[in-house]
Design an enzyme around this catalytic site. Structure first.
Site, PDB file in Angstrom:
ATOM      1  N   GLU A  91       4.251   5.607  -3.336  1.00  0.00           N
ATOM      2  CA  GLU A  91       3.730   4.447  -4.071  1.00  0.00           C
ATOM      3  C   GLU A  91       3.859   4.628  -5.586  1.00  0.00           C
ATOM      4  O   GLU A  91       2.926   5.072  -6.252  1.00  0.00           O
ATOM      5  CB  GLU A  91       2.252   4.186  -3.716  1.00  0.00           C
ATOM      6  CG  GLU A  91       1.725   2.923  -4.397  1.00  0.00           C
ATOM      7  CD  GLU A  91       0.236   2.687  -4.171  1.00  0.00           C
ATOM      8  OE1 GLU A  91      -0.214   1.573  -4.487  1.00  0.00           O
ATOM      9  OE2 GLU A  91      -0.472   3.595  -3.709  1.00  0.00           O
TER      10      GLU A  91
ATOM     11  N   LYS B 145       5.549   1.793  -1.002  1.00  0.00           N
ATOM     12  CA  LYS B 145       4.543   0.803  -1.380  1.00  0.00           C
ATOM     13  C   LYS B 145       4.770   0.460  -2.842  1.00  0.00           C
ATOM     14  O   LYS B 145       4.626   1.318  -3.715  1.00  0.00           O
ATOM     15  CB  LYS B 145       3.127   1.347  -1.147  1.00  0.00           C
ATOM     16  CG  LYS B 145       2.047   0.331  -1.504  1.00  0.00           C
ATOM     17  CD  LYS B 145       0.672   0.709  -0.958  1.00  0.00           C
ATOM     18  CE  LYS B 145      -0.373  -0.298  -1.422  1.00  0.00           C
ATOM     19  NZ  LYS B 145      -1.677  -0.146  -0.762  1.00  0.00           N
TER      20      LYS B 145
END
Length: 296
Positions: free
Chosen positions: A175, A212
């Site tokens: 992420e 993400k």
């Protein structure tokens, strides 16, 4: 690796719920839920209250596997129980795949980015994650400006940790968030995409990751990442957008599904009746599911 869970995450229709607010962000999450900071004393009480909040969400009939593929948990949540079962087992019994946040927060800003702080006990955490039947992990860095060397460092660190997670037979969610307020967000996203592709191309068959990412400024900017054979799924964070705005932006991106936190829980309140709470959660779940599955 649970093949049934892998197939659900890769091919299932739905989104991933982010329930992983940690020590630093918990007071804010509780305040948004209608539990002010002066209503509890000390960390233990705070974490008990946030576990009650998460338990209420997870046990709600609105929180179901027809709409929700997976849920990201905070480390303490992994070690706590819901209705007599460890949280990950309770989720799995509901047909929802459990993930664990493993990062220890962000370092100071340097070269336009915030790297992750060192994860000193990672091997031990991964061992416990396997014991607790966790499927994958998540770790977050933040990009504030289109600084090539900074973004390169973020992606290198993410994949370095990601490979250790893969070696523990778990799927890492990488992420590198791009701050939605950042100057020249689109340029940061172009640099980020190119750096990620280099690292994906270096993975061998059997080394799989999830990504993400902040919903990109330019629709479908991450198409190449979504289609990459080493990527199980690309999910989007809400990043401070309202749910309505995040959903609208998400709909413009084919193959991108949600992994929202604040945008999922924004309308929930500790003082709601069960009926009010479940209705508010159902409305959020339905709209996020729709944005993840039905594209423009």
């Amino acid at each position: 690796m649970n093949n049934k869970q892998f197939d659900k995450i890769k091919n299932g229709k739905g989104f991933i719920a982010a329930l992983d607010q940690s020590g630093g962000s918990t007071p804010k999450a509780l305040a948004a839920y209608g539990v002010p900071e002066d209503s509890y004393s000390g960390e233990d009480e705070m974490f008990d209250l946030v576990h009650q909040m998460r338990t209420r969400i997870i046990t709600s009939p609105a929180f179901n596997s027809d709409h929700i593929l997976g849920a990201i948990l905070f480390e303490q949540t992994m070690d706590r129980e819901i209705e007599g079962k460890y949280t990950a087992d309770y989720l799995a019994d509901k047909g929802i795949v459990p993930f664990l946040k493993v990062d220890k927060g962000l370092a100071e800003k340097e070269n336009g980015v915030q790297l992750m702080k060192p994860i000193n006990n990672l091997d031990e955490t991964l061992r416990r994650a396997n014991e607790r039947n966790i499927f994958g992990t998540k770790m977050r860095s933040v990009i504030h400006e289109p600084n090539s060397s900074g973004i390169k460092a973020v992606v290198e660190q993410q994949f370095e940790v990601g490979k250790r997670i893969i070696a523990s037979n778990l799927i890492p969610i990488i992420e590198p968030e791009v701050n939605i307020q950042s100057e020249d967000k689109e340029k940061s996203e172009e640099i980020l995409r190119d750096e990620i592709i280099k690292h994906l191309n270096d993975l061998s068959e059997g080394e799989n990751v999830m990504l993400k990412l902040t919903i990109p400024t330019k629709a479908n900017a991450y198409k190449e990442l979504i289609e990459h054979p080493r990527v199980v799924r690309v999910v989007a964070l809400s990043g401070g957008y309202s749910r309505a705005e995040a959903n609208e932006k998400l709909k413009e991106n084919d193959g991108l599904i949600a992994s929202f936190s604040r945008a999922l829980s924004a309308d929930l309140n500790a003082n709601q009746s069960e009926e009010e709470f479940n209705t508010a959660l159902k409305n959020a779940v339905d709209s996020i599911y729709d944005a993840s599955v039905n594209k423009k």
